[in-house]
Design a protein around this motif. Structure first.
Motif, PDB file in Angstrom:
ATOM      1  N   LYS A 186      48.659  47.336  32.451  1.00  0.00           N
ATOM      2  CA  LYS A 186      47.726  46.478  33.397  1.00  0.00           C
ATOM      3  C   LYS A 186      46.634  46.275  32.606  1.00  0.00           C
ATOM      4  O   LYS A 186      46.055  47.248  31.871  1.00  0.00           O
ATOM      5  N   THR A 187      45.905  44.890  32.781  1.00  0.00           N
ATOM      6  CA  THR A 187      44.649  44.778  32.114  1.00  0.00           C
ATOM      7  C   THR A 187      43.476  44.781  32.827  1.00  0.00           C
ATOM      8  O   THR A 187      43.591  44.739  34.082  1.00  0.00           O
ATOM      9  N   VAL A 188      42.400  45.299  32.394  1.00  0.00           N
ATOM     10  CA  VAL A 188      41.134  45.543  33.057  1.00  0.00           C
ATOM     11  C   VAL A 188      39.909  44.943  31.866  1.00  0.00           C
ATOM     12  O   VAL A 188      39.917  45.238  30.977  1.00  0.00           O
TER      13      VAL A 188
ATOM     14  N   GLY B 218      44.374  56.174  36.588  1.00  0.00           N
ATOM     15  CA  GLY B 218      45.676  56.520  36.062  1.00  0.00           C
ATOM     16  C   GLY B 218      46.283  57.459  37.077  1.00  0.00           C
ATOM     17  O   GLY B 218      47.585  57.270  37.195  1.00  0.00           O
ATOM     18  N   ARG B 219      45.809  58.170  37.890  1.00  0.00           N
ATOM     19  CA  ARG B 219      46.487  58.821  38.824  1.00  0.00           C
ATOM     20  C   ARG B 219      47.357  57.831  39.903  1.00  0.00           C
ATOM     21  O   ARG B 219      48.248  58.391  40.512  1.00  0.00           O
ATOM     22  N   ALA B 220      46.659  56.770  40.173  1.00  0.00           N
ATOM     23  CA  ALA B 220      47.151  56.022  41.293  1.00  0.00           C
ATOM     24  C   ALA B 220      48.263  54.836  40.679  1.00  0.00           C
ATOM     25  O   ALA B 220      48.754  54.151  41.321  1.00  0.00           O
ATOM     26  N   GLY B 221      48.533  55.177  39.446  1.00  0.00           N
ATOM     27  CA  GLY B 221      49.487  54.206  38.840  1.00  0.00           C
ATOM     28  C   GLY B 221      48.803  52.858  38.683  1.00  0.00           C
ATOM     29  O   GLY B 221      49.714  51.818  38.877  1.00  0.00           O
ATOM     30  N   GLY B 222      47.379  52.691  38.954  1.00  0.00           N
ATOM     31  CA  GLY B 222      46.966  51.015  38.779  1.00  0.00           C
ATOM     32  C   GLY B 222      46.910  50.535  40.260  1.00  0.00           C
ATOM     33  O   GLY B 222      46.484  49.702  40.237  1.00  0.00           O
ATOM     34  N   GLU B 223      47.444  51.355  41.225  1.00  0.00           N
ATOM     35  CA  GLU B 223      47.232  51.021  42.672  1.00  0.00           C
ATOM     36  C   GLU B 223      45.679  51.142  42.703  1.00  0.00           C
ATOM     37  O   GLU B 223      45.091  52.110  43.300  1.00  0.00           O
ATOM     38  N   HIS B 224      44.868  49.964  42.688  1.00  0.00           N
ATOM     39  CA  HIS B 224      43.515  49.742  42.634  1.00  0.00           C
ATOM     40  C   HIS B 224      42.833  50.398  43.967  1.00  0.00           C
ATOM     41  O   HIS B 224      41.942  50.933  44.117  1.00  0.00           O
TER      42      HIS B 224
ATOM     43  N   GLU C 112      46.573  36.985  44.362  1.00  0.00           N
ATOM     44  CA  GLU C 112      47.601  37.929  44.797  1.00  0.00           C
ATOM     45  C   GLU C 112      47.739  38.860  43.608  1.00  0.00           C
ATOM     46  O   GLU C 112      48.017  40.282  44.048  1.00  0.00           O
ATOM     47  N   HIS C 113      47.930  38.686  42.524  1.00  0.00           N
ATOM     48  CA  HIS C 113      48.352  39.377  41.454  1.00  0.00           C
ATOM     49  C   HIS C 113      47.249  39.522  40.436  1.00  0.00           C
ATOM     50  O   HIS C 113      47.597  40.456  39.157  1.00  0.00           O
ATOM     51  N   GLY C 114      46.166  39.286  40.422  1.00  0.00           N
ATOM     52  CA  GLY C 114      45.171  39.449  39.529  1.00  0.00           C
ATOM     53  C   GLY C 114      43.775  38.389  39.816  1.00  0.00           C
ATOM     54  O   GLY C 114      43.681  37.990  40.869  1.00  0.00           O
ATOM     55  N   VAL C 115      42.830  38.604  38.970  1.00  0.00           N
ATOM     56  CA  VAL C 115      41.473  37.963  39.174  1.00  0.00           C
ATOM     57  C   VAL C 115      41.496  36.915  37.919  1.00  0.00           C
ATOM     58  O   VAL C 115      41.244  37.355  36.909  1.00  0.00           O
ATOM     59  N   THR C 116      41.189  35.891  38.229  1.00  0.00           N
ATOM     60  CA  THR C 116      41.016  34.569  37.079  1.00  0.00           C
ATOM     61  C   THR C 116      39.579  34.788  36.831  1.00  0.00           C
ATOM     62  O   THR C 116      38.731  34.418  37.842  1.00  0.00           O
TER      63      THR C 116
ATOM     64  N   ASP D 101      44.346  41.982  35.658  1.00  0.00           N
ATOM     65  CA  ASP D 101      44.375  42.765  36.838  1.00  0.00           C
ATOM     66  C   ASP D 101      43.573  43.172  37.601  1.00  0.00           C
ATOM     67  O   ASP D 101      43.421  43.194  38.976  1.00  0.00           O
ATOM     68  N   LEU D 102      42.604  43.906  36.819  1.00  0.00           N
ATOM     69  CA  LEU D 102      41.172  44.394  37.463  1.00  0.00           C
ATOM     70  C   LEU D 102      40.073  43.876  36.747  1.00  0.00           C
ATOM     71  O   LEU D 102      39.993  43.580  35.544  1.00  0.00           O
ATOM     72  N   VAL D 103      38.839  43.858  37.378  1.00  0.00           N
ATOM     73  CA  VAL D 103      37.430  43.689  36.809  1.00  0.00           C
ATOM     74  C   VAL D 103      36.515  44.722  37.152  1.00  0.00           C
ATOM     75  O   VAL D 103      36.372  45.064  38.499  1.00  0.00           O
TER      76      VAL D 103
END
Length: 369
Positions: free
Chosen positions: A2-4, A317-323, A134-138, A150-152
């Motif tokens: 996942k990208t941040v 990390g603990r959430a496996g990327g589930e933001h 739905e799957h990320g932030v442009t 994936d996250l900002v």
């Protein structure tokens, strides 16, 4: 992986770049400045933040770069000493504690070097738009092409662009603390030898201390200002406004004003705190000053940035990327710590918080969660 995207290459942003990579993310850091920002005040690393630095393998370098103050003098408007201490200073607290004071630019440089190679760094650009799907932030940039992450993370300070885009106007979250601060560097024309000088008269005052083996000074000038006051941002107009305020203090007035005009690294801003009901919205989350600025008056902005980055990355990390889960746990763990540390700035207006309050606040979170 996942990208941040992390907006801001300061303490919070660089620390998160390191920790997010350690927890399996691909971080990109965007910074509007053309490179590492020079100048700035000495900052404190206290309590649990020291544990974060130790886990990053930086504790030796941080202690080596620490200031070496022997004490301080407090002067009246004419420069007469009214108090001195060899036990504590206003900027760093008790000199016999294990806490560390060092220049902000030195700490940021260490953190950036640590994250280099583990994160992509983009300098000279800034975020101008966020469009969550739905799957990320442009993300739109002022200069580079749009990209999707994936996250900002907004780690871009008191005047966060990410916060404005995701949460709304700054005025809705800013709580002014009644003063303004100007910080700049100069040669050590006062001949200070690891000794701080503090001066106050009425609603204005200085904190001056030597750095770089006593070869330079960091000059901090503070003055009262109302929440509706506007201080010009154009460099010469800003310096004129600050110089006018400096005129109220007679001691070394001419040389201090001259140093202000010669300073290439002036930083100036209102003393304010950021308070939000929540630090995340969708796939976007706030970190450090962007989400919970305590102001330099707290002495704990650096600690909040370091610990916040550690906890945020750990929960991701603990959430496996589930933001959603990660952001909720990040806020639940960190908010009590933030509340205690923000309170340090308002406990004793015009002076430092009590030693007891600082000790309680700096350790008020568990790193193991």
């Amino acid at each position: 992986m996942k990208t941040v995207l992390i907006s801001g290459a300061g303490v919070a942003g660089c620390a998160l770049a390191y920790w997010s990579r350690r927890h399996g993310f691909a971080p990109t850091v965007v910074e509007r400045a053309p490179g590492t920002r020079p100048g700035g005040q000495a900052v404190d690393i206290r309590g649990v933040a020291l544990d974060v630095v130790e886990q990053m393998g930086l504790i030796g370098r941080v202690r080596e770069a620490a200031t070496r103050m022997r004490g301080m003098s407090v002067l009246d408007a004419d420069g007469d000493e009214v108090h001195r201490s060899t036990e504590a200073t206003f900027s760093s607290g008790r000199l016999d504690s294990g806490d560390v004071e060092l220049l902000r630019e030195d700490l940021v440089s260490m953190l950036e070097q640590l994250a280099d190679g583990q994160a992509e760094f983009i300098y000279g650009d800034r975020i101008t738009g966020l469009d969550e799907g739905e799957h990320g932030v442009t993300v739109d940039f002022a200069h580079g092409p749009s990209r999707t992450f994936d996250l900002v993370v907004g780690a871009d300070g008191l005047h966060s662009a990410v916060r404005a885009l995701a949460f709304g106007p700054e005025r809705e979250f800013t709580h002014h603390l009644g003063s303004h601060l100007a910080i700049f560097g100069a040669e050590n024309f006062l001949g200070l030898d690891n000794w701080q000088v503090w001066q106050r008269d009425g609603d204005a005052g200085y904190g001056i201390y030597p750095v770089r083996d006593n070869s330079e000074l960091r000059i901090t000038f503070g003055f009262a200002s109302g929440p509706l006051d506007t201080v010009p941002r154009e460099p010469d107009a800003l310096k004129r406004a600050i110089a006018d305020r400096m005129g109220a203090l007679r001691w070394e007035r001419a040389r201090l004003v001259k140093a202000l005009w010669a300073a290439p690294d002036l930083y100036s801003d209102a003393m304010a705190q950021i308070r939000l009901d929540r630090w995340s919205r969708g796939r976007t989350v706030l970190l450090g000053d962007a989400g919970y600025c305590a102001s330099p008056l707290s002495g704990q902005g650096t600690g909040l940035a370091l610990v916040g980055a550690y906890v945020l990355a750990q929960e991701l990390g603990r959430a496996g990327g589930e933001h959603r889960e990660a952001f909720a746990r990040y806020e639940a763990r960190l908010r009590p710590f933030v509340t205690l540390n923000q309170a340090l700035a308002t406990e004793n207006p015009g002076g430092p918080a009590s030693t007891e309050s600082v000790e309680r606040a700096k350790n008020a979170v568990a790193l193991d969660g």
